[in-house]
Design a protein around this motif. Structure first.
Motif, PDB file in Angstrom:
ATOM      1  N   MET A  10       0.880  -1.155   0.000  1.00 37.58           N
ATOM      2  CA  MET A  10       0.000   0.000   0.000  1.00 37.58           C
ATOM      3  C   MET A  10       0.920   1.207   0.000  1.00 37.58           C
ATOM      4  O   MET A  10       1.820   1.309   0.840  1.00 37.58           O
ATOM      5  CB  MET A  10      -0.930   0.026   1.197  1.00 37.58           C
ATOM      6  CG  MET A  10      -1.941   1.146   1.050  1.00 37.58           C
ATOM      7  SD  MET A  10      -3.388   1.064   2.125  1.00 37.58           S
ATOM      8  CE  MET A  10      -3.990  -0.583   1.926  1.00 37.58           C
ATOM      9  N   ILE A  11       0.725   2.083  -0.966  1.00 35.97           N
ATOM     10  CA  ILE A  11       1.598   3.237  -1.144  1.00 35.97           C
ATOM     11  C   ILE A  11       0.761   4.494  -0.959  1.00 35.97           C
ATOM     12  O   ILE A  11      -0.212   4.705  -1.680  1.00 35.97           O
ATOM     13  CB  ILE A  11       2.220   3.229  -2.553  1.00 35.97           C
ATOM     14  CG1 ILE A  11       2.963   1.902  -2.785  1.00 35.97           C
ATOM     15  CG2 ILE A  11       3.139   4.427  -2.754  1.00 35.97           C
ATOM     16  CD1 ILE A  11       3.136   1.547  -4.237  1.00 35.97           C
ATOM     17  N   VAL A  64      -3.617   7.328  -2.366  1.00 37.65           N
ATOM     18  CA  VAL A  64      -3.290   5.989  -1.875  1.00 37.65           C
ATOM     19  C   VAL A  64      -3.597   4.967  -2.958  1.00 37.65           C
ATOM     20  O   VAL A  64      -4.661   4.989  -3.567  1.00 37.65           O
ATOM     21  CB  VAL A  64      -4.082   5.638  -0.592  1.00 37.65           C
ATOM     22  CG1 VAL A  64      -3.727   4.235  -0.089  1.00 37.65           C
ATOM     23  CG2 VAL A  64      -3.838   6.665   0.498  1.00 37.65           C
ATOM     24  N   LEU A  65      -2.645   4.070  -3.190  1.00 40.21           N
ATOM     25  CA  LEU A  65      -2.889   2.978  -4.120  1.00 40.21           C
ATOM     26  C   LEU A  65      -2.318   1.708  -3.535  1.00 40.21           C
ATOM     27  O   LEU A  65      -1.508   1.737  -2.625  1.00 40.21           O
ATOM     28  CB  LEU A  65      -2.321   3.272  -5.512  1.00 40.21           C
ATOM     29  CG  LEU A  65      -0.833   3.569  -5.648  1.00 40.21           C
ATOM     30  CD1 LEU A  65      -0.084   2.287  -5.952  1.00 40.21           C
ATOM     31  CD2 LEU A  65      -0.616   4.562  -6.767  1.00 40.21           C
ATOM     32  N   GLN A  66      -2.798   0.592  -4.055  1.00 42.92           N
ATOM     33  CA  GLN A  66      -2.284  -0.692  -3.586  1.00 42.92           C
ATOM     34  C   GLN A  66      -1.893  -1.532  -4.785  1.00 42.92           C
ATOM     35  O   GLN A  66      -2.444  -1.385  -5.868  1.00 42.92           O
ATOM     36  CB  GLN A  66      -3.300  -1.409  -2.706  1.00 42.92           C
ATOM     37  CG  GLN A  66      -4.622  -1.708  -3.365  1.00 42.92           C
ATOM     38  CD  GLN A  66      -5.651  -2.229  -2.368  1.00 42.92           C
ATOM     39  OE1 GLN A  66      -5.465  -2.139  -1.168  1.00 42.92           O
ATOM     40  NE2 GLN A  66      -6.735  -2.769  -2.879  1.00 42.92           N
ATOM     41  N   ALA A  67      -0.912  -2.383  -4.557  1.00 40.95           N
ATOM     42  CA  ALA A  67      -0.426  -3.254  -5.626  1.00 40.95           C
ATOM     43  C   ALA A  67      -0.107  -4.612  -5.027  1.00 40.95           C
ATOM     44  O   ALA A  67       0.207  -4.728  -3.849  1.00 40.95           O
ATOM     45  CB  ALA A  67       0.820  -2.661  -6.273  1.00 40.95           C
ATOM     46  N   GLU A  93       3.328   0.371   3.059  1.00 39.89           N
ATOM     47  CA  GLU A  93       2.957  -0.749   3.912  1.00 39.89           C
ATOM     48  C   GLU A  93       3.148  -2.019   3.094  1.00 39.89           C
ATOM     49  O   GLU A  93       2.610  -2.146   2.001  1.00 39.89           O
ATOM     50  CB  GLU A  93       1.503  -0.615   4.357  1.00 39.89           C
ATOM     51  CG  GLU A  93       1.092  -1.647   5.370  1.00 39.89           C
ATOM     52  CD  GLU A  93      -0.318  -1.416   5.888  1.00 39.89           C
ATOM     53  OE1 GLU A  93      -1.152  -2.319   5.716  1.00 39.89           O
ATOM     54  OE2 GLU A  93      -0.582  -0.328   6.438  1.00 39.89           O
ATOM     55  N   VAL A  94       3.944  -2.919   3.614  1.00 43.59           N
ATOM     56  CA  VAL A  94       4.268  -4.163   2.916  1.00 43.59           C
ATOM     57  C   VAL A  94       3.673  -5.316   3.706  1.00 43.59           C
ATOM     58  O   VAL A  94       3.845  -5.386   4.924  1.00 43.59           O
ATOM     59  CB  VAL A  94       5.800  -4.350   2.813  1.00 43.59           C
ATOM     60  CG1 VAL A  94       6.135  -5.630   2.082  1.00 43.59           C
ATOM     61  CG2 VAL A  94       6.454  -3.146   2.137  1.00 43.59           C
TER      62      VAL A  94
END
Length: 125
Positions: A10-11, A64-67, A93-94
């Motif tokens: 999560m960035i 905020v984006l997630q990958a 967040e990893v």
């Protein structure tokens, strides 16, 4: 590929100099660029998943984006983020192997340290 072999990120970008529309545009540009890399998935974070204290814009969290990326491509994605976001304030967040690591960086040096910490975390060191 099993679910456990993927790493979730999560960035969250932070730039107080930009208004909400500019932040959204910057986040969507980053999202497009990440999707061009070899990732399993990349998307904006919907408001239903809002972390406490976050701002929403157009049904998605602002900046905020997630990958999700395979373990093999995790280092490549972190390298890209280091090159692309080196001088911006970000929270990363990893999630891997059922554990989470949260790091924050606001300079190239801090981001390099955060990326190294994330790589060690995922490697289990």
């Amino acid at each position: 590929m099993s679910f456990e072999s993927n790493v979730k990120l999560m960035i969250a970008l932070s730039n107080p100099d930009l208004d909400a529309e500019e932040q959204e545009r910057e986040t969507r540009n980053l999202l497009r660029e990440i999707r061009d890399l070899d990732v399993e998935s990349a998307e904006l974070v919907a408001v239903v998943e809002t972390p406490k204290g976050s701002k929403a814009f157009g049904g998605f969290l602002l900046s905020v984006l997630q990958a999700e990326v395979s373990l093999a491509n995790f280092k490549k994605l972190l390298g890209y983020l280091g090159d692309r976001l080196g001088n911006k304030t970000i929270e990363l967040e990893v999630e891997a192997n059922g554990k989470k690591l949260k790091v924050k960086a606001s300079s190239q040096k801090e981001l390099a340290a955060a990326i190294e910490q994330a790589q060690k975390f995922v490697a289990g060191n």
